[in-house]
Scaffold this active site. Sequence first.
Site, PDB file in Angstrom:
ATOM      1  N   GLY A 152      20.390 -29.492 -36.731  1.00  0.00           N
ATOM      2  CA  GLY A 152      19.776 -29.042 -37.981  1.00  0.00           C
ATOM      3  C   GLY A 152      20.674 -29.398 -39.148  1.00  0.00           C
ATOM      4  O   GLY A 152      21.863 -29.676 -38.961  1.00  0.00           O
ATOM      5  N   GLN A 203      24.245 -28.532 -47.600  1.00  0.00           N
ATOM      6  CA  GLN A 203      25.362 -29.241 -46.970  1.00  0.00           C
ATOM      7  C   GLN A 203      25.549 -30.657 -47.501  1.00  0.00           C
ATOM      8  O   GLN A 203      26.611 -31.244 -47.345  1.00  0.00           O
ATOM      9  CB  GLN A 203      25.149 -29.312 -45.445  1.00  0.00           C
ATOM     10  CG  GLN A 203      25.234 -27.961 -44.766  1.00  0.00           C
ATOM     11  CD  GLN A 203      24.927 -28.084 -43.287  1.00  0.00           C
ATOM     12  OE1 GLN A 203      23.771 -28.070 -42.884  1.00  0.00           O
ATOM     13  NE2 GLN A 203      25.960 -28.222 -42.462  1.00  0.00           N
ATOM     14  N   CYS A 237      29.018 -25.892 -36.740  1.00  0.00           N
ATOM     15  CA  CYS A 237      28.432 -26.289 -38.017  1.00  0.00           C
ATOM     16  C   CYS A 237      29.041 -27.607 -38.460  1.00  0.00           C
ATOM     17  O   CYS A 237      30.264 -27.773 -38.414  1.00  0.00           O
ATOM     18  CB  CYS A 237      28.705 -25.215 -39.075  1.00  0.00           C
ATOM     19  SG  CYS A 237      27.987 -25.604 -40.677  1.00  0.00           S
ATOM     20  N   LEU A 238      28.189 -28.526 -38.909  1.00  0.00           N
ATOM     21  CA  LEU A 238      28.681 -29.836 -39.348  1.00  0.00           C
ATOM     22  C   LEU A 238      29.606 -29.716 -40.564  1.00  0.00           C
ATOM     23  O   LEU A 238      30.412 -30.599 -40.812  1.00  0.00           O
ATOM     24  CB  LEU A 238      27.500 -30.763 -39.683  1.00  0.00           C
ATOM     25  CG  LEU A 238      26.626 -31.181 -38.486  1.00  0.00           C
ATOM     26  CD1 LEU A 238      25.396 -31.936 -38.972  1.00  0.00           C
ATOM     27  CD2 LEU A 238      27.415 -32.022 -37.496  1.00  0.00           C
ATOM     28  N   HIS A 295      20.471 -20.023 -38.938  1.00  0.00           N
ATOM     29  CA  HIS A 295      21.702 -20.692 -39.394  1.00  0.00           C
ATOM     30  C   HIS A 295      21.436 -21.506 -40.669  1.00  0.00           C
ATOM     31  O   HIS A 295      22.192 -21.439 -41.636  1.00  0.00           O
ATOM     32  CB  HIS A 295      22.214 -21.585 -38.252  1.00  0.00           C
ATOM     33  CG  HIS A 295      23.405 -22.439 -38.555  1.00  0.00           C
ATOM     34  ND1 HIS A 295      24.614 -22.288 -37.911  1.00  0.00           N
ATOM     35  CD2 HIS A 295      23.582 -23.479 -39.408  1.00  0.00           C
ATOM     36  CE1 HIS A 295      25.475 -23.187 -38.365  1.00  0.00           C
ATOM     37  NE2 HIS A 295      24.874 -23.930 -39.277  1.00  0.00           N
ATOM     38  N   GLU A 296      20.336 -22.274 -40.670  1.00  0.00           N
ATOM     39  CA  GLU A 296      20.044 -23.141 -41.830  1.00  0.00           C
ATOM     40  C   GLU A 296      19.655 -22.310 -43.061  1.00  0.00           C
ATOM     41  O   GLU A 296      20.022 -22.660 -44.191  1.00  0.00           O
ATOM     42  CB  GLU A 296      18.925 -24.137 -41.495  1.00  0.00           C
ATOM     43  CG  GLU A 296      19.180 -25.053 -40.292  1.00  0.00           C
ATOM     44  CD  GLU A 296      20.522 -25.733 -40.278  1.00  0.00           C
ATOM     45  OE1 GLU A 296      21.181 -25.840 -41.330  1.00  0.00           O
ATOM     46  OE2 GLU A 296      20.956 -26.152 -39.191  1.00  0.00           O
ATOM     47  N   HIS A 310      22.649 -21.156 -44.798  1.00  0.00           N
ATOM     48  CA  HIS A 310      23.208 -22.192 -45.692  1.00  0.00           C
ATOM     49  C   HIS A 310      22.530 -22.157 -47.064  1.00  0.00           C
ATOM     50  O   HIS A 310      23.192 -22.260 -48.097  1.00  0.00           O
ATOM     51  CB  HIS A 310      23.009 -23.594 -45.107  1.00  0.00           C
ATOM     52  CG  HIS A 310      24.060 -24.025 -44.132  1.00  0.00           C
ATOM     53  ND1 HIS A 310      25.393 -24.091 -44.438  1.00  0.00           N
ATOM     54  CD2 HIS A 310      23.957 -24.450 -42.850  1.00  0.00           C
ATOM     55  CE1 HIS A 310      26.076 -24.528 -43.383  1.00  0.00           C
ATOM     56  NE2 HIS A 310      25.217 -24.755 -42.391  1.00  0.00           N
TER      57      HIS A 310
END
Length: 170
Positions: A46, A51, A92-93, A134-135, A138
């Site tokens: 995702g 981000q 997480c990226l 999670h997204e 963000h």
Amino acid sequence: MNRLNILTFPDPRLRKKAIPITAFDKDLEKKADDMLFTMYEDKGIGLAATQVDIHERLIVIDLSEDRSEPLIIINPSYTVLDDTLEVSKEGCLSIPTFQQEVPRAKEIELTYQDLNGREQKLIADGLLGYCIQHEIDHLNGKLLVDYASSLKRSRIKEKLMKSKDVKNKN
Ligand code: GNR
Ligand code: NI
């Protein structure tokens, strides 16, 4: 398609709250395409617009093995269908090398708009449910480190700031 730069913790831009999308145009389609490309390149499941320094309520997800089931989610909101908290171990990226156990609602109903601006609904549990939560974190400026102890948070902060110094010297 363009590969976008992913912001890394503790970049303050990761803390900005994203605003709702009102224009369902070619420009939005291009942002979604670029985000999907970036997510596939970086092997994420995702990616939230925050981000990649776009502060609009847009996320992309693909949980399929062969990366063939892209989901483009605009202006998401969810209600909790089953409020049992499950522990989800997440990466997480934007926080390389870091993992955190996070309490997530077991089952949610997501309401969102697609690229045409049409409202869609989706019931999600398991990894898809955790990923959506999670997204959306963000988009609200919330990160996995916020679920960690302050000691663990300062350790990863020091580590990632140092690796950035190294990159800048080279
Ligand atoms: O690639 C990712 N894996 C992941 C695993 C468990 C729960 C959430 C995620 S999302 C993450 C990619 C990412 O950082 N998205 O913001
Ligand atoms: Ni993330």
